[in-house]
Scaffold this active site. Sequence first.
Site, PDB file in Angstrom:
ATOM      1  N   ARG A 164     110.096  32.741  23.065  1.00 17.79           N
ATOM      2  CA  ARG A 164     110.191  34.199  23.089  1.00 17.79           C
ATOM      3  C   ARG A 164     110.877  34.739  24.341  1.00 17.79           C
ATOM      4  O   ARG A 164     110.694  35.902  24.697  1.00 17.79           O
ATOM      5  CB  ARG A 164     108.801  34.842  22.923  1.00 17.79           C
ATOM      6  CG  ARG A 164     108.116  34.552  21.599  1.00 17.79           C
ATOM      7  CD  ARG A 164     108.904  35.066  20.409  1.00 17.79           C
ATOM      8  NE  ARG A 164     108.232  34.755  19.168  1.00 17.79           N
ATOM      9  CZ  ARG A 164     108.418  33.621  18.462  1.00 17.79           C
ATOM     10  NH1 ARG A 164     109.282  32.724  18.900  1.00 17.79           N
ATOM     11  NH2 ARG A 164     107.769  33.412  17.346  1.00 17.79           N
ATOM     12  N   SER A 241     104.137  41.431  15.154  1.00 20.31           N
ATOM     13  CA  SER A 241     103.125  40.757  15.965  1.00 20.31           C
ATOM     14  C   SER A 241     103.136  41.361  17.365  1.00 20.31           C
ATOM     15  O   SER A 241     104.138  41.288  18.070  1.00 20.31           O
ATOM     16  CB  SER A 241     103.418  39.255  16.038  1.00 20.31           C
ATOM     17  OG  SER A 241     103.274  38.655  14.774  1.00 20.31           O
ATOM     18  N   GLU A 342     104.339  41.521  22.919  1.00 16.32           N
ATOM     19  CA  GLU A 342     105.732  41.230  22.588  1.00 16.32           C
ATOM     20  C   GLU A 342     106.640  42.442  22.716  1.00 16.32           C
ATOM     21  O   GLU A 342     107.793  42.296  23.117  1.00 16.32           O
ATOM     22  CB  GLU A 342     105.828  40.652  21.162  1.00 16.32           C
ATOM     23  CG  GLU A 342     105.367  39.208  21.057  1.00 16.32           C
ATOM     24  CD  GLU A 342     106.007  38.491  19.877  1.00 16.32           C
ATOM     25  OE1 GLU A 342     107.115  38.881  19.471  1.00 16.32           O
ATOM     26  OE2 GLU A 342     105.370  37.557  19.366  1.00 16.32           O
TER      27      GLU A 342
END
Length: 350
Positions: A164, A241, A342
């Site tokens: 990520r 998410s 995120e």
Amino acid sequence: MLIRENIPLAPFTTMQVGGPSRYFSEARTAAEVLEAVEFSREHKLPLFVLGGGSNLVVADRGWPGFTLKIGITGIEERAEAGKAVFVVGAGEDWDRFVGYAVGRNCAGVECLSGIPGSVGGTPVQNVGAYGQEVAETIDSVLALDLASSRTVELRNRDCRFSYRTSIFNTSARGSYIILRVTYALTPDGDSHLQYADLKKYFAGWSLKPTLAEIRDAVRKIRAGKGMLIVPGDDDCRSAGSFFKNPVLASEPYDQLRARAASRGLRMPSYPALDAQHKVSAAWLVEHSGFSKGDRFGAAGISRKHALAIINCGTATAADIVSLKTRIQERVREIWGIELHPEPVFLGFDG
């Protein structure tokens, strides 16, 4: 290039919260991107680059700077060294590109179907799902270097992809504006069947699923978790998410498993997660007193996925952040694990 003032940003995000941007423009060419950068510098305005808005939470007071939406589209294709190479505009819808590649029977991104947002956002956080991530197929990134005002090409290794992350959201954050991304896919390649959800979906099949069947399955699985943008579905007012799966060193990972066992619980075990000591954030949330469908005023948790914080219809950005903090504090208290969000937070202090 048309520059507008005091434009609400909420409609440009999937979360649908937040206030206005002082200035706003959409750039459809690299020249317009440079023009916007020069305008922001001339007026001493902080610049924010907006993609698909699927990974963004905007503060209620808005953003006092210049918001530049990247509208560079187009898909070009060529054959090179046994690969199908696709050069894609940063403003192109990501799922549209995936559908195009699968339609050309090119493997490498089929498990990334149904992810909202734009192509330009995929290298930033090394988008991944169901056993694939874009780091595996990105050949290069064409970007505007803000320090030199020149267009540069960064090869895969230059992007320093990890889970990520990339240089675009770590060491070089704010240094580049992504214009185009080049992907090298495998013509007539085998479908990727690694994650448990996909294996379960195709259990009992005598033949290996095609790329198109994988894409269809991923979209259906995502829809079942509220992770596919469907008009009219309240669970889709989210940023997907909200928390990253924690990646732990061996010792804290073993301690967490022991702590779970002492409570009579067994952490979910997936080969793809265990190999990296990656823990399911959804499991941590659901074993910290939160459940799918929970409501906390105008914010809540998706009825389909414990990691999706949703706007129940009238939520403010403050409501979303309050619930985020509540979840983080509870997980930290019970499990000693810090959950990292995120999404990008725009217009907030700190």
